[in-house]
Design a protein around this motif. Structure first.
Motif, PDB file in Angstrom:
ATOM      1  N   ASP A 171     -20.454  19.388  -5.437  1.00 46.58           N
ATOM      2  CA  ASP A 171     -19.346  18.742  -6.152  1.00 46.58           C
ATOM      3  C   ASP A 171     -19.717  17.323  -6.555  1.00 46.58           C
ATOM      4  OD1 ASP A 171     -17.724  20.971  -5.926  1.00 46.58           O
ATOM      5  OD2 ASP A 171     -16.754  20.280  -4.081  1.00 46.58           O
ATOM      6  N   ALA A 181     -22.127  17.439  -9.435  1.00 47.20           N
ATOM      7  CA  ALA A 181     -21.420  17.787 -10.667  1.00 47.20           C
ATOM      8  C   ALA A 181     -20.603  16.606 -11.186  1.00 47.20           C
ATOM      9  CB  ALA A 181     -20.513  18.992 -10.423  1.00 47.20           C
ATOM     10  N   GLY A 182     -19.954  15.883 -10.279  1.00 50.55           N
ATOM     11  CA  GLY A 182     -19.177  14.710 -10.684  1.00 50.55           C
ATOM     12  C   GLY A 182     -20.054  13.607 -11.259  1.00 50.55           C
ATOM     13  N   TRP A 231     -21.052  14.683 -14.708  1.00 48.74           N
ATOM     14  CA  TRP A 231     -19.931  14.561 -15.644  1.00 48.74           C
ATOM     15  C   TRP A 231     -19.773  13.115 -16.117  1.00 48.74           C
ATOM     16  CZ3 TRP A 231     -15.415  12.097 -16.661  1.00 48.74           C
ATOM     17  CH2 TRP A 231     -14.568  12.681 -17.594  1.00 48.74           C
ATOM     18  N   LEU A 232     -19.899  12.173 -15.188  1.00 50.16           N
ATOM     19  CA  LEU A 232     -19.797  10.764 -15.566  1.00 50.16           C
ATOM     20  C   LEU A 232     -20.939  10.367 -16.499  1.00 50.16           C
ATOM     21  CD1 LEU A 232     -18.712   9.020 -12.239  1.00 50.16           C
ATOM     22  CD2 LEU A 232     -17.383   9.183 -14.341  1.00 50.16           C
ATOM     23  N   GLN A 251     -22.399  12.142 -18.616  1.00 51.89           N
ATOM     24  CA  GLN A 251     -22.217  12.762 -19.931  1.00 51.89           C
ATOM     25  C   GLN A 251     -20.981  12.257 -20.664  1.00 51.89           C
ATOM     26  OE1 GLN A 251     -22.140  16.886 -18.785  1.00 51.89           O
ATOM     27  NE2 GLN A 251     -24.378  17.105 -18.824  1.00 51.89           N
ATOM     28  N   ASN A 252     -20.002  11.714 -19.918  1.00 49.13           N
ATOM     29  CA  ASN A 252     -18.711  11.413 -20.540  1.00 49.13           C
ATOM     30  C   ASN A 252     -18.256   9.961 -20.443  1.00 49.13           C
ATOM     31  OD1 ASN A 252     -17.398  14.244 -21.295  1.00 49.13           O
ATOM     32  ND2 ASN A 252     -18.432  14.486 -19.315  1.00 49.13           N
ATOM     33  N   ASN A 307     -12.930   7.127 -19.343  1.00 52.36           N
ATOM     34  CA  ASN A 307     -13.208   8.246 -18.440  1.00 52.36           C
ATOM     35  C   ASN A 307     -13.726   7.740 -17.097  1.00 52.36           C
ATOM     36  OD1 ASN A 307     -12.438  10.494 -19.985  1.00 52.36           O
ATOM     37  ND2 ASN A 307     -14.400  10.547 -21.073  1.00 52.36           N
ATOM     38  N   TYR A 328     -13.997   9.520  -7.827  1.00 51.05           N
ATOM     39  CA  TYR A 328     -15.441   9.624  -7.602  1.00 51.05           C
ATOM     40  C   TYR A 328     -15.834   8.919  -6.308  1.00 51.05           C
ATOM     41  CZ  TYR A 328     -20.454   9.552  -8.292  1.00 51.05           C
ATOM     42  OH  TYR A 328     -21.799   9.727  -8.114  1.00 51.05           O
ATOM     43  N   LEU A 330     -13.222  16.377  -7.621  1.00 48.76           N
ATOM     44  CA  LEU A 330     -14.026  16.719  -8.793  1.00 48.76           C
ATOM     45  C   LEU A 330     -13.136  17.182  -9.943  1.00 48.76           C
ATOM     46  CD1 LEU A 330     -16.694  17.255 -10.253  1.00 48.76           C
ATOM     47  CD2 LEU A 330     -16.770  19.502  -9.120  1.00 48.76           C
ATOM     48  N   SER A 390     -12.979  15.305 -13.521  1.00 48.18           N
ATOM     49  CA  SER A 390     -13.395  16.038 -14.718  1.00 48.18           C
ATOM     50  C   SER A 390     -12.280  16.182 -15.738  1.00 48.18           C
ATOM     51  CB  SER A 390     -13.915  17.421 -14.317  1.00 48.18           C
ATOM     52  OG  SER A 390     -14.964  17.327 -13.375  1.00 48.18           O
ATOM     53  N   GLY A 421     -10.758  13.844 -17.048  1.00 46.29           N
ATOM     54  CA  GLY A 421     -10.916  12.768 -18.018  1.00 46.29           C
ATOM     55  C   GLY A 421      -9.728  11.834 -18.069  1.00 46.29           C
TER      56      GLY A 421
END
Length: 592
Positions: free
Chosen positions: A497, A500-501, A504-505, A507-508, A515, A523, A574, A578, A580
């Motif tokens: 997790d 993945a978190g 995600w950060l 990428q976003n 975000n 987080y 998570l 995610s 956003g």
């Protein structure tokens, strides 16, 4: 009246069995920390906290501090004698260099003492705690003359220290700071301005107070790049080192607060006070952040300390309070009812607190050991790894331990039911005192933004990759150990997790900074839960290796509870992260 027993055995288990403190003998100061010395230090520290500090906690809360018309502030009855006992015992300089009168023992032992003292009497413990932070800043950035003047007297406890950052119009945004410093012909500066929320700003415990003050030299650049740090003593110091004339600094008022009543939180007025530059001009934030980082770790320990003392008193109540019968049949048939500790929901609350306390204490000691390595190691790579750890985990320790420490104080209060709401039982004070730790030394939302915005991307994410790699390595190393399966499998899922978190950060967050802001707290808690889970993995491994005993079995039970009932929260964190920032930012300000 609430009670407190310092968890000496738990600390010794962590230092000896989990972290193998004797393997650090190559570091200066550690060779003197033999098992006998560590045992004696912890035993004496526990005795002071249990017998001297703790009995004053409730009376200090009731009496509070008093500001007199002449600006003097007196602390609650008994605080002066207790502070003197703390200072006379050498606790102020436990980990300070011997060159200035300290004992030069590992910093990790000082962190243990902060843990004990924070549980015993948070308000009183802040006076020496702030002094230690001020000493740390002077040790790194002060001139040799400043160190020789101030450090020995602060180590003795004759003088105390503070830090002065916040002003009425600015807290976190120090670029707005207005306190000004005007150069004087003798090389000193005239400091003028007002600082608020200054803990231990004025009191009767020491003969002098050494204020570290952020101010802007006339003509300095705007914003944070133009801030300098000054040392401003309450009393100017004579040539022989004794306090002389009163300086132009005074306490204008003390705040009426929700908690920590025994600590004087002051409005400090500087009216042309004489101060001396610490370090380089316009580089004050770098100098002050030495103290801030020390303070943030200490504040995390405060969250743990209040959680620990609240837990101890909730357990004592739950064992004695008779109410209802066990769902599986009477457990005390000779009594009119069973003690409430038989009820699953009471156990849920108590185990939630205990499972946090043990892992959080391990996280504190692990981080404190890294602080020792960063300051004492001669190996550049070893130092860098330790500094990476400190930079990454300091905001996590501060925010996670204070968020959950407050939550746990509330849980403990709930165990007592109506009695938890009555001041006599002490749980309400633990709740009130714990609340400030989420706010000061950088509110926890700021800690989360610091983690996501600065610490994660620093040096190409080196610190985070090292942390993820260490946890993953632990899981792989113990994957084939059946006894460790209840710990390794949940930790591996939680680590997934976190990975993945983090992705995600990456990428976003760059394309849409909101975000990062909207998900920062989730987080931080996600990462903090993984860190606590890793600590439980290491505790469990050490407990399995130790001789079988009811104490070790209890640790394993608490650890399994954490893995089964608390660590799965990483999935929720998570999911929130995610989602956003759209829902967070959609509502116009006027619609709130």
């Amino acid at each position: 009246m609430p009670s407190y027993k310092a968890p000496v055995e738990d600390v010794l288990f962590l230092l000896d069995d989990v972290f193998a403190i004797q393997s650090y003998g190559h570091l200066p100061g550690f060779s003197d920390a033999s098992p006998d010395v560590i045992g004696a230090v912890l035993t004496e520290g526990a005795k002071l906290c249990e017998e001297v500090l703790a009995p004053l906690n409730q009376t200090g809360d009731r009496q509070g501090c008093t500001r007199h018309p002449d600006g003097r502030v007196t602390t609650p009855e008994g605080f002066k004698a207790a502070y003197d006992a703390y200072a006379d015992g050498g606790w102020m300089g436990l980990s300070m260099p011997a060159a200035y009168g300290g004992q030069d023992l590992p910093h990790v032992l000082n962190s243990v003492m902060q843990d004990f003292a924070s549980s015993a009497n948070l308000a009183l413990s802040m006076y020496p705690g702030l002094t230690q932070g001020a000493m740390a800043a002077l040790l790194v950035h002060g001139s040799e003359a400043q160190k020789r003047l101030y450090l020995p007297r602060m180590i003795e406890g004759r003088w105390t220290g503070t830090m002065n950052l916040t002003e009425p119009h600015c807290g976190t945004d120090l670029g707005l700071l207005r306190t000004r410093a005007v150069p004087k012909p003798d090389g000193s500066y005239a400091i003028t301005g007002t600082k608020i929320f200054i803990s231990a700003g004025e009191h009767d415990l020491s003969e002098n107070i050494v204020h570290l003050v952020l101010a802007r030299i006339e003509g300095a650049p705007a914003g944070t790049k133009g801030i300098s740090l000054f040392v401003v003593p309450k009393f100017l110091v004579a040539e022989d080192g004794t306090p002389g004339a009163r300086n132009g600094v005074a306490c204008g008022s003390i705040e009426h607060k929700m908690g920590i009543h025994g600590n004087a939180t002051c409005v400090m007025n500087y009216d042309g006070a004489t101060g001396w530059l610490v370090g380089e001009a316009n580089r004050g934030l770098a100098a002050m952040f030495v103290m801030m980082n020390e303070a943030r770790l200490a504040v995390g320990i405060q969250g743990l300390g209040q959680s620990e003392v609240a837990y101890q008193n909730a357990v004592a109540y739950a064992r004695d309070r008779l109410q209802g019968r066990s769902l599986t049949g009477a457990k005390a048939p000779e009594k009119p009812a069973d003690p409430i500790i038989v009820h699953p929901d009471v156990r849920r609350m108590l185990l939630s607190i205990r499972a946090f306390n043990e892992a959080a204490r391990a996280l504190v000691l692990w981080t404190a050991l890294q602080a020792d390595i960063s300051h004492r190691s001669q190996d550049p790579q070893e130092r860098q790894a330790a500094e990476d750890h400190m930079g990454l985990l300091t905001p996590v320790v501060k925010a996670l331990l204070t968020d959950l420490g407050f939550d746990n104080a509330v849980k403990a209060q709930q165990v007592l039911g109506g009695h938890g709401y009555i001041e006599e039982w002490g749980l309400s004070q633990f709740v009130r005192d714990a609340r400030i730790a989420q706010i000061y030394e950088g509110a926890n939302g700021i800690q989360a933004m610091d983690l996501v915005g600065r610490k994660l991307p620093r040096d190409g994410g080196r610190a985070m990759m090292r942390f993820l790699g260490e946890v993953e390595g632990f899981c792989k190393q113990n994957a084939g150990d059946e006894a460790m399966t209840p710990f390794v499998v949940p930790l591996g899922k939680a680590l997934g997790d976190l990975q993945a978190g983090t992705m995600w950060l990456m990428q976003n967050a760059m394309a849409k900074p909101d975000n990062a802001g909207a998900g920062a707290t989730d987080y931080l808690h996600l990462m903090g839960l993984v860190a606590l889970g890793y600590m439980w993995g290491r505790i469990a491994k050490a407990a399995h290796a130790a001789s079988a005993s009811p104490r070790m079995e209890a640790k394993l039970v608490a650890g399994r509870f954490f893995m089964e009932r608390m660590l799965p929260e990483t999935a929720t964190r998570l999911a929130r992260l995610s989602a956003g920032a759209d829902a967070v930012m959609a509502m116009p300000a006027e619609a709130f």
